[in-house]
Design a protein around this motif. Structure first.
Motif, mmCIF file in Angstrom:
data_model
loop_
_atom_site.group_PDB
_atom_site.id
_atom_site.type_symbol
_atom_site.label_atom_id
_atom_site.label_comp_id
_atom_site.label_asym_id
_atom_site.label_seq_id
_atom_site.Cartn_x
_atom_site.Cartn_y
_atom_site.Cartn_z
ATOM 1 N N TYR A 160 0.838 -1.208 0.000
ATOM 2 C CA TYR A 160 0.000 0.000 0.000
ATOM 3 C C TYR A 160 0.865 1.247 0.000
ATOM 4 O O TYR A 160 2.017 1.223 0.442
ATOM 5 N N LEU A 165 -2.799 6.494 2.226
ATOM 6 C CA LEU A 165 -3.554 6.110 3.412
ATOM 7 C C LEU A 165 -3.465 7.194 4.486
ATOM 8 O O LEU A 165 -4.479 7.526 5.128
ATOM 9 N N ILE A 170 -6.317 6.870 7.210
ATOM 10 C CA ILE A 170 -6.654 5.444 7.295
ATOM 11 C C ILE A 170 -5.426 4.644 7.731
ATOM 12 O O ILE A 170 -4.330 4.831 7.196
ATOM 13 N N ALA A 182 -11.481 0.718 3.785
ATOM 14 C CA ALA A 182 -10.342 1.515 3.314
ATOM 15 C C ALA A 182 -10.378 1.667 1.803
ATOM 16 O O ALA A 182 -10.138 2.763 1.270
ATOM 17 N N LEU A 186 -10.473 5.258 -0.101
ATOM 18 C CA LEU A 186 -9.293 5.655 -0.891
ATOM 19 C C LEU A 186 -9.618 5.845 -2.362
ATOM 20 O O LEU A 186 -8.760 6.287 -3.131
#
Length: 425
Positions: A160, A165, A170, A182, A186
């Motif tokens: 990721y 994030l 997140i 999430a 996103l």
């Protein structure tokens, strides 16, 4: 190295064969395949590789073959680099007298043993067998006999983008429900929340049963039609229906391009891509296992990879065994080079894995630690005929909104019929 990957369009390798005789590389079509047209070789081994995407792999395979013939001038090696659908091609080729003497596979199924498509290799494994990763060796083993030698271990998990994030406030997802939430949060502008494959399934399909603490097979019983696995599919489907999945991207999940370009914030991927991701993103990435689901769930890291087998119907079984032994059991330099010089992979031998310097620090070490903690895979009984009904069911559930438990239950019956037809070897 689970298939043709990174940057293939920019550096597509030529298909076809090259013959290595006396340490020199010749186009196979210009040489007598018996070795009579070049050098002093009495035997020519036809060695098949699938078309690896990593730059330098084909040259490395040819170099290994050349080194072998220098040391063993009686044996020439024809390296056949197979583009496209490798699995279909080797499955067809081993049925013919012109089939490869040595070839790559992901697992040895019982019917391969029964049809002598592979030879038992315990006589060349020797003491090295004890240090081969058991997860890598088990899909090659039937009736206590090993029919392959693991070449590399591939590790698959979630990457990721830390900045994306963090920007959305997140945390890295620790449960499947958190992952779904999430991915939706996103998904903004040209960025999707998650990429598991262009069909919305590829990387996710096999991991969901493990995420609830169960397996698709329990010995010779199909065990994937359970309420827990069905619920995992129902939850994961939300990522497809709420359009937080990246679909139809220019490259597949095994290429890190979608993560690097920001087309997705989270991506299913492999350890092999880590050097490229590090180069492109610096420290703007991290890794997590596929998250657990339900009260009995646990995180999942999938272990895969390629192994070498000897065709049991080869006219040169003994010579092929000695070649495989030299390559993947005796030659530490070759094994380290193949595992670490063209993307990162874990060497299957424990002693070499411990010496793999690039895997001892940073994100690579984290991946290896996660592999040791959560690594798993399906067994050799998960043959194509057995897994096909499950794959179809997964597609129907995710993409066509089919009832999860009813669809899995119907598919499990067909899988069990196929499993019952597999020979016991």
């Amino acid at each position: 190295m689970s298939g043709t990957r990174s940057g293939l369009s920019r550096r597509r390798f030529l298909g076809g064969s090259l013959l290595v005789v006396g340490g020199a590389v010749l186009p196979a079509c210009q040489s007598d395949p018996t070795g009579g047209g070049g050098g002093s070789a009495k035997v020519t081994l036809n060695h098949w590789y699938h078309e690896y995407g990593e730059q330098g792999t084909r040259e490395a395979a040819l170099r290994y073959a050349a080194d072998y013939t220098k040391q063993n001038p009686d044996v020439a090696v024809k390296v056949t680099w197979v583009p496209g659908d490798y699995k279909t091609k080797w499955q067809s080729s081993v049925l013919t007298p012109e089939g490869p003497d040595v070839y790559e596979i992901n697992e040895v199924t019982p019917d391969m043993v029964a049809q002598q498509q592979v030879a038992a290799l315990d006589d060349i494994l020797g003491a090295a067998k004890a240090e081969l990763n058991p997860h890598a060796l088990s899909p090659l083993t039937h009736g206590g006999k090993a029919y392959g030698v693991p070449m590399i271990i591939d590790v698959m998990l979630l990457y990721y983008r830390k900045s994306l994030l963090a920007g959305a406030g997140i945390a890295a997802p620790a449960t499947l429900t958190e992952l779904v939430t999430a991915a939706k949060a996103l998904t903004k502008g040209k960025t999707k929340g998650i990429f598991v494959g262009n069909d919305g399934l590829a990387g996710m399909r096999g991991v969901l049963p493990f995420s609830v603490g169960q397996t698709v097979l329990t010995d010779r019983k199909v065990s994937y039609a359970t309420p827990e696995i069905a619920d995992a599919f129902a939850v994961a489907r939300r990522m497809f229906t709420d359009k937080s999945m990246l679909l139809g991207y220019a490259t597949e999940w095994y290429d890190p391009g979608a993560l690097i370009t920001g087309a997705t914030a989270i991506a299913w991927g492999g350890l092999w891509a880590l050097p490229r991701i590090s180069k492109e993103l610096g420290d703007d990435f991290d890794l997590v296992p596929w998250p657990a689901h339900g009260p009995t769930g646990k995180p999942v890291v999938i272990l895969g990879g390629w192994s070498q087998v000897v065709n049991g119907k080869s006219k040169h079984v003994d010579e092929a065994k000695k070649y495989v032994q030299w390559l993947w059991l005796q030659n530490n330099e070759v094994q380290q080079d193949w595992a670490l010089s063209y993307g990162f992979h874990v060497p299957p031998r424990a002693s070499l894995a411990a010496q793999a310097e690039p895997l001892r620090t940073g994100p690579a070490k984290k991946v290896v630690d996660l592999l040791n903690q959560y690594g798993t895979r399906t067994t050799a009984l998960w043959a194509p005929t057995v897994s096909k009904p499950y794959d179809d069911a997964a597609s129907d559930i995710i993409r066509k909104n089919a009832d999860p438990l009813a669809t899995l239950t119907a598919a499990a019956g067909r899988s069990q019929e196929a499993l019952d037809k597999l020979p016991t070897v």
